[in-house]
Scaffold this motif. Structure first.
Motif, PDB file in Angstrom:
ATOM      1  N   PRO A 184      24.762   0.196   1.472  1.00  0.00           N
ATOM      2  CA  PRO A 184      23.914   0.157   2.668  1.00  0.00           C
ATOM      3  C   PRO A 184      22.466  -0.144   2.301  1.00  0.00           C
ATOM      4  O   PRO A 184      21.893   0.483   1.402  1.00  0.00           O
ATOM      5  CB  PRO A 184      24.058   1.572   3.246  1.00  0.00           C
ATOM      6  CG  PRO A 184      24.383   2.423   2.061  1.00  0.00           C
ATOM      7  CD  PRO A 184      25.205   1.562   1.137  1.00  0.00           C
ATOM      8  N   HIS A 185      21.884  -1.125   2.968  1.00  0.00           N
ATOM      9  CA  HIS A 185      20.494  -1.487   2.718  1.00  0.00           C
ATOM     10  C   HIS A 185      20.003  -2.284   3.918  1.00  0.00           C
ATOM     11  O   HIS A 185      20.785  -2.631   4.807  1.00  0.00           O
ATOM     12  CB  HIS A 185      20.378  -2.286   1.415  1.00  0.00           C
ATOM     13  CG  HIS A 185      18.967  -2.480   0.942  1.00  0.00           C
ATOM     14  ND1 HIS A 185      18.048  -1.449   0.905  1.00  0.00           N
ATOM     15  CD2 HIS A 185      18.310  -3.582   0.493  1.00  0.00           C
ATOM     16  CE1 HIS A 185      16.901  -1.914   0.440  1.00  0.00           C
ATOM     17  NE2 HIS A 185      17.025  -3.198   0.203  1.00  0.00           N
ATOM     18  N   ARG A 186      18.720  -2.576   3.952  1.00  0.00           N
ATOM     19  CA  ARG A 186      18.165  -3.374   5.048  1.00  0.00           C
ATOM     20  C   ARG A 186      18.722  -4.796   4.951  1.00  0.00           C
ATOM     21  O   ARG A 186      18.371  -5.549   4.054  1.00  0.00           O
ATOM     22  CB  ARG A 186      16.633  -3.392   4.965  1.00  0.00           C
ATOM     23  CG  ARG A 186      15.999  -2.016   5.178  1.00  0.00           C
ATOM     24  CD  ARG A 186      14.485  -2.059   5.016  1.00  0.00           C
ATOM     25  NE  ARG A 186      14.117  -2.316   3.621  1.00  0.00           N
ATOM     26  CZ  ARG A 186      13.567  -3.434   3.182  1.00  0.00           C
ATOM     27  NH1 ARG A 186      13.361  -4.438   4.008  1.00  0.00           N
ATOM     28  NH2 ARG A 186      13.247  -3.571   1.899  1.00  0.00           N
ATOM     29  N   ASP A 187      19.560  -5.158   5.911  1.00  0.00           N
ATOM     30  CA  ASP A 187      20.289  -6.426   5.820  1.00  0.00           C
ATOM     31  C   ASP A 187      19.730  -7.462   6.799  1.00  0.00           C
ATOM     32  O   ASP A 187      20.453  -8.012   7.628  1.00  0.00           O
ATOM     33  CB  ASP A 187      21.776  -6.183   6.099  1.00  0.00           C
ATOM     34  CG  ASP A 187      22.400  -5.235   5.091  1.00  0.00           C
ATOM     35  OD1 ASP A 187      21.932  -5.196   3.944  1.00  0.00           O
ATOM     36  OD2 ASP A 187      23.363  -4.532   5.456  1.00  0.00           O
ATOM     37  N   GLU A 188      18.424  -7.752   6.679  1.00  0.00           N
ATOM     38  CA  GLU A 188      17.809  -8.703   7.602  1.00  0.00           C
ATOM     39  C   GLU A 188      18.440 -10.093   7.516  1.00  0.00           C
ATOM     40  O   GLU A 188      18.603 -10.763   8.531  1.00  0.00           O
ATOM     41  CB  GLU A 188      16.302  -8.832   7.334  1.00  0.00           C
ATOM     42  CG  GLU A 188      15.495  -7.572   7.616  1.00  0.00           C
ATOM     43  CD  GLU A 188      15.292  -6.726   6.376  1.00  0.00           C
ATOM     44  OE1 GLU A 188      14.364  -5.917   6.373  1.00  0.00           O
ATOM     45  OE2 GLU A 188      16.059  -6.892   5.406  1.00  0.00           O
ATOM     46  N   TYR A 189      18.767 -10.541   6.319  1.00  0.00           N
ATOM     47  CA  TYR A 189      19.293 -11.897   6.121  1.00  0.00           C
ATOM     48  C   TYR A 189      20.726 -11.903   5.595  1.00  0.00           C
ATOM     49  O   TYR A 189      21.525 -12.743   5.987  1.00  0.00           O
ATOM     50  CB  TYR A 189      18.392 -12.673   5.152  1.00  0.00           C
ATOM     51  CG  TYR A 189      16.965 -12.775   5.622  1.00  0.00           C
ATOM     52  CD1 TYR A 189      16.630 -13.542   6.737  1.00  0.00           C
ATOM     53  CD2 TYR A 189      15.950 -12.091   4.958  1.00  0.00           C
ATOM     54  CE1 TYR A 189      15.316 -13.630   7.173  1.00  0.00           C
ATOM     55  CE2 TYR A 189      14.634 -12.182   5.388  1.00  0.00           C
ATOM     56  CZ  TYR A 189      14.316 -12.951   6.497  1.00  0.00           C
ATOM     57  OH  TYR A 189      13.023 -13.026   6.923  1.00  0.00           O
ATOM     58  N   THR A 190      21.014 -10.998   4.688  1.00  0.00           N
ATOM     59  CA  THR A 190      22.362 -10.893   4.132  1.00  0.00           C
ATOM     60  C   THR A 190      22.673  -9.418   3.900  1.00  0.00           C
ATOM     61  O   THR A 190      21.780  -8.584   3.871  1.00  0.00           O
ATOM     62  CB  THR A 190      22.474 -11.618   2.773  1.00  0.00           C
ATOM     63  OG1 THR A 190      21.705 -10.899   1.785  1.00  0.00           O
ATOM     64  CG2 THR A 190      21.985 -13.056   2.866  1.00  0.00           C
ATOM     65  N   LYS A 191      23.939  -9.136   3.705  1.00  0.00           N
ATOM     66  CA  LYS A 191      24.312  -7.804   3.259  1.00  0.00           C
ATOM     67  C   LYS A 191      23.914  -7.639   1.793  1.00  0.00           C
ATOM     68  O   LYS A 191      23.548  -8.603   1.120  1.00  0.00           O
ATOM     69  CB  LYS A 191      25.812  -7.592   3.446  1.00  0.00           C
ATOM     70  CG  LYS A 191      26.246  -7.560   4.911  1.00  0.00           C
ATOM     71  CD  LYS A 191      27.747  -7.363   5.038  1.00  0.00           C
ATOM     72  CE  LYS A 191      28.160  -7.351   6.504  1.00  0.00           C
ATOM     73  NZ  LYS A 191      29.631  -7.206   6.649  1.00  0.00           N
ATOM     74  N   THR A 192      24.009  -6.410   1.301  1.00  0.00           N
ATOM     75  CA  THR A 192      23.571  -6.096  -0.064  1.00  0.00           C
ATOM     76  C   THR A 192      24.748  -5.583  -0.885  1.00  0.00           C
ATOM     77  O   THR A 192      25.564  -4.803  -0.382  1.00  0.00           O
ATOM     78  CB  THR A 192      22.455  -5.033  -0.038  1.00  0.00           C
ATOM     79  OG1 THR A 192      21.377  -5.515   0.763  1.00  0.00           O
ATOM     80  CG2 THR A 192      21.951  -4.727  -1.435  1.00  0.00           C
ATOM     81  N   VAL A 193      24.810  -6.021  -2.130  1.00  0.00           N
ATOM     82  CA  VAL A 193      25.852  -5.512  -3.019  1.00  0.00           C
ATOM     83  C   VAL A 193      25.244  -4.949  -4.294  1.00  0.00           C
ATOM     84  O   VAL A 193      24.113  -5.270  -4.676  1.00  0.00           O
ATOM     85  CB  VAL A 193      26.874  -6.615  -3.429  1.00  0.00           C
ATOM     86  CG1 VAL A 193      27.664  -7.083  -2.233  1.00  0.00           C
ATOM     87  CG2 VAL A 193      26.189  -7.772  -4.144  1.00  0.00           C
TER      88      VAL A 193
END
Length: 311
Positions: A184-193
């Protein structure tokens, strides 16, 4: 020198040479950067933290990045591609030079500025590279293909985009595989891995960016126990670190919170944890700070540029 002494010396040299040769064939990770996206010194910062750099009391630090090196295949991969790519590539060349591709592949975690914008140096205005493999999740690859100037890198074959599947190992060779997993992270443009890197049976976890541990469906404490080395989000040391901003808008796990969460781990498990991605305001960034000493006294680590980890 007697024949006996000569024989002993030759045997010693033979054993030493064999051990040294085995060491030179081991894969390893080297830290190329340790700070948050904005770098150190930080643009526009006039506070004491960055003043230390301008006063010559603290060296420049590069944005969070790892390199994975396989001396057998003579390959090198990056985990994240930062605005400090120019310096980090030079640093990598000084540690393990290669006559092949400038880099054999780049794994991206997400589309925040410190984690992918170094790709610009692969373009026609700079290196004009050819077919550098870039790995990421499908939305990260779509972002590069459909947004300039990154789309030009794809169009001109400076990079070769390759989508990964969450929780599915991607095999680089018989010694190394890489598995992405969502965080989980701030996903303004893409999800985070984050990434699990398996090297010769050892598991390394790389999570430079995540929201609070409690927001994640996985048990981070168990993850520490189950793996061999972890590079974890250490952006901020504690609340109140950034004056004039509500830190709820940037909800990283504070190092102070993480240490409390991990306090009941064994000394061996604590020693696996290495904090990375430190903000310029984080006092633990400074080696002789009380915050750094507190972290180390509790059995944890803060990463340093050029540190190596062999597997």
């Amino acid at each position: 020198m007697t024949s006996k002494h000569i024989l002993i010396s030759l045997l010693f040299l033979l054993v030493f040479s064999k051990v040294n040769s085995q060491e030179s064939q081991r894969c390893y990770i080297v830290v190329l950067g340790i700070v948050q996206d904005g770098g150190y010194p930080h643009a526009g910062c006039k506070k004491e933290c960055c003043k230390k750099y301008y006063d010559g009391k603290e060296p420049r630090h590069y944005v969070s990045c790892l390199a994975l090196i396989d001396p057998i295949s003579k390959q090198r991969w990056l985990f994240d591609c930062t605005p400090d790519f120019t310096f980090q590539l030079h640093l990598l060349d000084s540690i393990y030079p290669t006559n092949g591709k400038p880099i054999d592949g780049i794994f991206l975690t997400h589309a925040h500025i410190g984690h992918y914008t170094g790709l610009m140096y692969l373009g026609r205005e700079a290196m004009n590279s050819k077919d550098i493999p870039v790995y990421g999740m499908p939305d990260m690859m779509d972002y590069l293909k459909n947004n300039g100037p990154w789309s030009q890198l794809v169009k001109l074959n400076n990079i070769e985009e390759d989508s990964l599947l969450a929780d599915k190992p991607f095999k680089l060779n018989e010694r190394i595989s890489v598995t992405p997993f969502y965080v989980p992270h701030r996903d303004e443009y893409t999800k985070t891995v984050g990434y699990k890197i398996n090297v010769n049976g050892s598991n390394i976890i790389f999570i430079p960016d995540i929201d609070k541990w409690q927001k994640w469906k996985k048990d981070i404490v168990q993850l520490v126990k189950d793996n061999d080395l972890l590079f974890l989000d250490g952006t901020f040391f504690m609340n109140g670190e950034i004056e004039g901003r509500d830190m709820k808008d940037i909800p990283h796990p504070f190092i102070y919170e993480s240490m409390e969460l991990f306090k009941d781990l064994s000394a061996k498990d604590k020693s696996k944890i290495h904090f990375i991605h430190l903000n310029h305001t984080n006092p633990a960034l400074i080696k002789d700070s009380e915050s750094r000493k507190e972290i180390e006294n509790k059995g944890f680590h803060v990463v340093n540029e050029t540190e190596k980890y062999y597997f």
